[in-house]
Design a protein around this motif. Structure first.
Motif, mmCIF file in Angstrom:
data_model
loop_
_atom_site.group_PDB
_atom_site.id
_atom_site.type_symbol
_atom_site.label_atom_id
_atom_site.label_comp_id
_atom_site.label_asym_id
_atom_site.label_seq_id
_atom_site.Cartn_x
_atom_site.Cartn_y
_atom_site.Cartn_z
ATOM 1 N N LYS A 33 27.225 42.809 47.084
ATOM 2 C CA LYS A 33 27.258 44.152 46.979
ATOM 3 C C LYS A 33 28.608 44.522 46.543
ATOM 4 C CE LYS A 33 24.417 44.449 50.833
ATOM 5 N NZ LYS A 33 24.221 44.339 52.363
ATOM 6 N N VAL A 34 29.544 43.733 46.149
ATOM 7 C CA VAL A 34 31.124 44.279 45.584
ATOM 8 C C VAL A 34 30.876 43.806 44.043
ATOM 9 C CG1 VAL A 34 33.360 43.537 46.021
ATOM 10 C CG2 VAL A 34 31.967 43.355 47.928
ATOM 11 N N GLU A 35 31.406 45.035 43.661
ATOM 12 C CA GLU A 35 31.693 45.032 41.978
ATOM 13 C C GLU A 35 33.124 44.606 41.781
ATOM 14 O OE1 GLU A 35 30.268 48.758 40.589
ATOM 15 O OE2 GLU A 35 28.378 48.306 41.307
ATOM 16 N N GLY A 36 33.384 44.153 40.665
ATOM 17 C CA GLY A 36 34.773 44.107 40.053
ATOM 18 C C GLY A 36 35.414 42.651 40.666
ATOM 19 N N LEU A 37 34.580 41.682 41.179
ATOM 20 C CA LEU A 37 35.386 40.375 41.525
ATOM 21 C C LEU A 37 35.829 39.651 40.237
ATOM 22 C CD1 LEU A 37 32.787 39.422 44.467
ATOM 23 C CD2 LEU A 37 35.105 40.657 44.600
ATOM 24 N N ALA A 38 37.198 39.705 40.033
ATOM 25 C CA ALA A 38 37.616 38.943 38.868
ATOM 26 C C ALA A 38 38.667 37.991 38.892
ATOM 27 C CB ALA A 38 37.656 40.089 37.795
ATOM 28 N N GLY A 39 38.556 37.221 40.136
ATOM 29 C CA GLY A 39 39.919 35.961 40.210
ATOM 30 C C GLY A 39 40.930 36.648 41.020
ATOM 31 N N GLN A 40 40.660 37.810 41.871
ATOM 32 C CA GLN A 40 41.764 38.096 42.880
ATOM 33 C C GLN A 40 41.866 37.033 43.724
ATOM 34 O OE1 GLN A 40 38.916 39.816 42.156
ATOM 35 N NE2 GLN A 40 39.139 42.180 41.992
ATOM 36 N N LEU A 41 42.855 37.056 44.476
ATOM 37 C CA LEU A 41 43.414 36.505 45.488
ATOM 38 C C LEU A 41 42.436 36.875 46.734
ATOM 39 C CD1 LEU A 41 46.917 35.199 46.630
ATOM 40 C CD2 LEU A 41 45.400 35.977 48.359
ATOM 41 N N THR A 42 41.984 35.669 47.313
ATOM 42 C CA THR A 42 40.929 36.034 48.442
ATOM 43 C C THR A 42 41.260 35.409 49.627
ATOM 44 O OG1 THR A 42 39.239 36.276 47.000
ATOM 45 C CG2 THR A 42 38.630 36.057 49.220
ATOM 46 N N ILE A 43 41.182 36.074 50.673
ATOM 47 C CA ILE A 43 41.492 35.681 52.372
ATOM 48 C C ILE A 43 40.223 35.445 52.938
ATOM 49 C CG2 ILE A 43 42.760 35.873 54.279
ATOM 50 C CD1 ILE A 43 44.804 35.698 52.264
ATOM 51 N N ASP A 44 39.890 34.268 53.331
ATOM 52 C CA ASP A 44 38.389 33.965 53.625
ATOM 53 C C ASP A 44 38.590 33.773 55.274
ATOM 54 O OD1 ASP A 44 35.939 33.216 54.679
ATOM 55 O OD2 ASP A 44 36.117 30.968 54.174
ATOM 56 N N SER A 65 34.134 30.143 45.076
ATOM 57 C CA SER A 65 33.092 30.091 43.970
ATOM 58 C C SER A 65 32.681 31.577 43.448
ATOM 59 C CB SER A 65 31.836 29.185 44.401
ATOM 60 O OG SER A 65 30.939 29.934 45.180
ATOM 61 N N LEU A 66 32.456 32.450 44.566
ATOM 62 C CA LEU A 66 31.996 33.812 44.081
ATOM 63 C C LEU A 66 33.119 34.793 43.485
ATOM 64 C CD1 LEU A 66 30.004 34.209 47.403
ATOM 65 C CD2 LEU A 66 29.235 33.971 45.021
ATOM 66 N N VAL A 67 34.536 34.465 43.960
ATOM 67 C CA VAL A 67 35.470 35.309 43.311
ATOM 68 C C VAL A 67 36.207 34.728 42.316
ATOM 69 C CG1 VAL A 67 37.674 36.910 44.215
ATOM 70 C CG2 VAL A 67 35.639 36.276 45.695
ATOM 71 N N GLY A 68 36.413 33.510 42.289
ATOM 72 C CA GLY A 68 37.003 32.692 41.308
ATOM 73 C C GLY A 68 38.636 32.736 41.242
ATOM 74 N N GLY A 69 39.260 33.279 42.265
ATOM 75 C CA GLY A 69 40.772 33.189 42.060
ATOM 76 C C GLY A 69 41.178 32.301 43.341
ATOM 77 N N PRO A 70 42.536 32.214 43.350
ATOM 78 C CA PRO A 70 43.158 31.479 44.624
ATOM 79 C C PRO A 70 42.728 32.059 45.900
ATOM 80 C CG PRO A 70 44.822 32.464 43.206
ATOM 81 C CD PRO A 70 43.622 33.048 42.634
ATOM 82 N N THR A 71 42.423 30.965 46.803
ATOM 83 C CA THR A 71 41.529 31.210 48.124
ATOM 84 C C THR A 71 42.327 30.736 49.045
ATOM 85 O OG1 THR A 71 39.673 31.510 46.838
ATOM 86 C CG2 THR A 71 39.562 31.268 49.211
ATOM 87 N N ALA A 72 42.482 31.344 50.459
ATOM 88 C CA ALA A 72 43.150 30.878 51.276
ATOM 89 C C ALA A 72 42.196 30.782 52.568
ATOM 90 C CB ALA A 72 44.058 31.687 51.883
#
Length: 156
Positions: A33-44, A65-72
Motif C-alpha cells: 500500500k506504500v508508493e515510492g519505496l526506493a531504497g530508503q533506510l528502513t527500521i523494522d 527485500s521490499l524496500v531495497g535499502g539499508p535495513t535495521a
C-alpha cells in the motif's frame, strides 16, 4: 531528516527513513500500500508470532527485500506501552538492534532520540536472533514482571 507515518499506505518517496511497525504476518500487504519505496533506510520493528514467510530467514530480510535499502531491526523488543515513561527512568533503558553497516549511524541516533541507549548486536544477519528474543520478553512479562525496561551496562 524526514520520517513519515504511513498507517494506511501513501507515498514514501520523500521519506529519508521508513519505520515498519505492523504485525509480522502483515508486512507484505502493508508495504504493497506504500508508493515510492526506493531504497530508503528502513527500521523494522515487527515481530512474528506465527510462521515466518517462505523464503526469508527473518522479518527484517523480508522488509529489506521490499524496500531495497539499508535495513535495521530495532524497537521490537521494547514494550511500546512504556514509551511515554522512558524519560522518567533513573537509568536510561536500552534497546537492542542489528543492522546493515549503512544503517547503523541513523539507527543509533533514532534510538537515542527516543530516549534509549543503543545496544548493537551485529549485522542484519543476526535479525532472527533478535526476533526470537521477543518470546523471552513476553514470558518474563506474563510471568509477573509485566512490561519492563532493560538497562544494560558493562561491569564497573
Amino acid at each position: 531528516m524526514c520520517l513519515r507515518r504511513l498507517s494506511a499506505g501513501g507515498d514514501a518517496s520523500v521519506a529519508d527513513v521508513i519505520a515498519v511497525a505492523v504485525p509480522g504476518g502483515a508486512i507484505a500487504d502493508a508495504m504493497d500500500k506504500v508508493e515510492g519505496l526506493a531504497g530508503q533506510l528502513t527500521i523494522d520493528a515487527t515481530n512474528m508470532y506465527e510462521s515466518y514467510p517462505a523464503g526469508f530467514d527473518s522479518l527484517a530480510s523480508q522488509v529489506k527485500s521490499l524496500v531495497g535499502g539499508p535495513t535495521a531491526k530495532a524497537f521490537n523488543t521494547n514494550f511500546a506501552a512504556l514509551y511515554d515513561d522512558v524519560d522518567a527512568e533513573p537509568v536510561r533503558p536500552g534497546t537492542m538492534f542489528v543492522c546493515d553497516f549503512d544503517a547503523r549511524t541513523v539507527t543509533e541516533q533514532l534510538i537515542e532520540d527516543a530516549g534509549f541507549d543503543p545496544i548493537y548486536l551485529g549485522g542484519l544477519d543476526q535479525a532472527r536472533g533478535l526476533e526470537n528474543l521477543v518470546a523471552m520478553t513476553q514470558m518474563a512479562s506474563r510471568g509477573g514482571l509485566g512490561p519492563f525496561f532493560y538497562p544494560f551496562q558493562p561491569p564497573w
